[in-house]
Write an enzyme that holds these catalytic residues in place. Sequence first.
Site, PDB file in Angstrom:
ATOM      1  N   ASP A  32     -32.684  41.484 -25.059  1.00 22.29           N
ATOM      2  CA  ASP A  32     -31.640  41.852 -24.542  1.00 22.29           C
ATOM      3  C   ASP A  32     -30.471  42.050 -25.345  1.00 22.29           C
ATOM      4  O   ASP A  32     -30.486  41.653 -26.763  1.00 22.29           O
ATOM      5  CB  ASP A  32     -31.010  40.902 -23.410  1.00 22.29           C
ATOM      6  CG  ASP A  32     -30.097  41.395 -22.573  1.00 22.29           C
ATOM      7  OD1 ASP A  32     -30.564  41.709 -21.259  1.00 22.29           O
ATOM      8  OD2 ASP A  32     -28.853  41.520 -22.535  1.00 22.29           O
TER       9      ASP A  32
ATOM     10  N   ARG B  21     -13.315  42.114 -17.870  1.00 28.58           N
ATOM     11  CA  ARG B  21     -13.919  41.428 -18.737  1.00 28.58           C
ATOM     12  C   ARG B  21     -13.424  40.899 -19.995  1.00 28.58           C
ATOM     13  O   ARG B  21     -14.007  40.025 -20.390  1.00 28.58           O
ATOM     14  CB  ARG B  21     -15.415  42.218 -18.797  1.00 28.58           C
ATOM     15  CG  ARG B  21     -16.153  42.362 -17.386  1.00 28.58           C
ATOM     16  CD  ARG B  21     -17.562  42.868 -17.480  1.00 28.58           C
ATOM     17  NE  ARG B  21     -18.073  42.806 -16.126  1.00 28.58           N
ATOM     18  CZ  ARG B  21     -19.371  43.366 -15.844  1.00 28.58           C
ATOM     19  NH1 ARG B  21     -20.139  43.771 -17.037  1.00 28.58           N
ATOM     20  NH2 ARG B  21     -19.642  43.308 -14.726  1.00 28.58           N
TER      21      ARG B  21
END
Length: 301
Positions: free
Chosen positions: A162, A51
């Site tokens: 979030d 990632r």
Amino acid sequence: MSEALAEQRHSPPPFEQPPLSEREFSAYQRLVYREAGIWLAPAKKALLVGRLSRRLRELGGLSFGAYLSRVGEDEAERVRMLDALCTHETHFFREPRHFQLLEQEVLPGWRAQGHTGGGEGRRVRVWSAGCSTGEEPFSLAMVLRHHLPANEGWEIDITATDLSTRILERARQATWPLDKAGEIPKNYLRAYMLKGTGSQEGRMKAGPELRALVRFQRVNLNEGHGVVGRFDLIFCRNVLIYFDAASKARAVERLLGHLSPQGLLFLGHSESLTGLGWRVRTVMPTVYAPRSSALEAAARG
């Protein structure tokens, strides 16, 4: 030798990502834990490499060590790193039993009583923590608006949060691929979703009535600030699974600190408050209420 072949021979070699050493991985583990409360187990090393590699290439081929130094000094880049490491799988009306509880018991009870939660009168506050791309808060918006209509004076305020700023930008658009329509009950789909045309063909968007109910903001559950006041419903599903015992305990304390005395806390299907639930009772698996709530008093009666 042709000119093209000569150019090929002298072109720079493709970029090869320097490997991530165990010492560097340990440093990333500590950094991510300190910043987000998320513990990267040794098995997550490959995930971190996968990632972050794209971002390292974008920055000109930084090594993992050089990037670690950069995120230690650059807050914006640190946020971007956390964005890349977070998983954002979600669906509309995920875990149907939670929505059945709301539709069959909780909301009819509130409507019959004129609401007895933490809000004033007929104002209902909801927190969707770890909202990802918005499917959860907009599922809640559909259910709440249907059962608590505006023409009866019901006010609905949904706070969706979030850790990832990138994901929050997508959620704010309230737009999804049309193939997600199958996740939404047909009566809600017809009432609240708009089908895209022209450049938006193959997409759907939440209607303005729903979008007016939801506001988005970045909140790090590990830091303990960002939201204000008490909520009647808190959904924090499939978030605590990324925390270790200590950071999970801190996050739960913060969530419960924002839960109204008559409110409900919803966790994911693989999560529980075992060992942490002295302040709550179980309404059903993964759904909790404060021990002092009216629901418990009714159960005792």
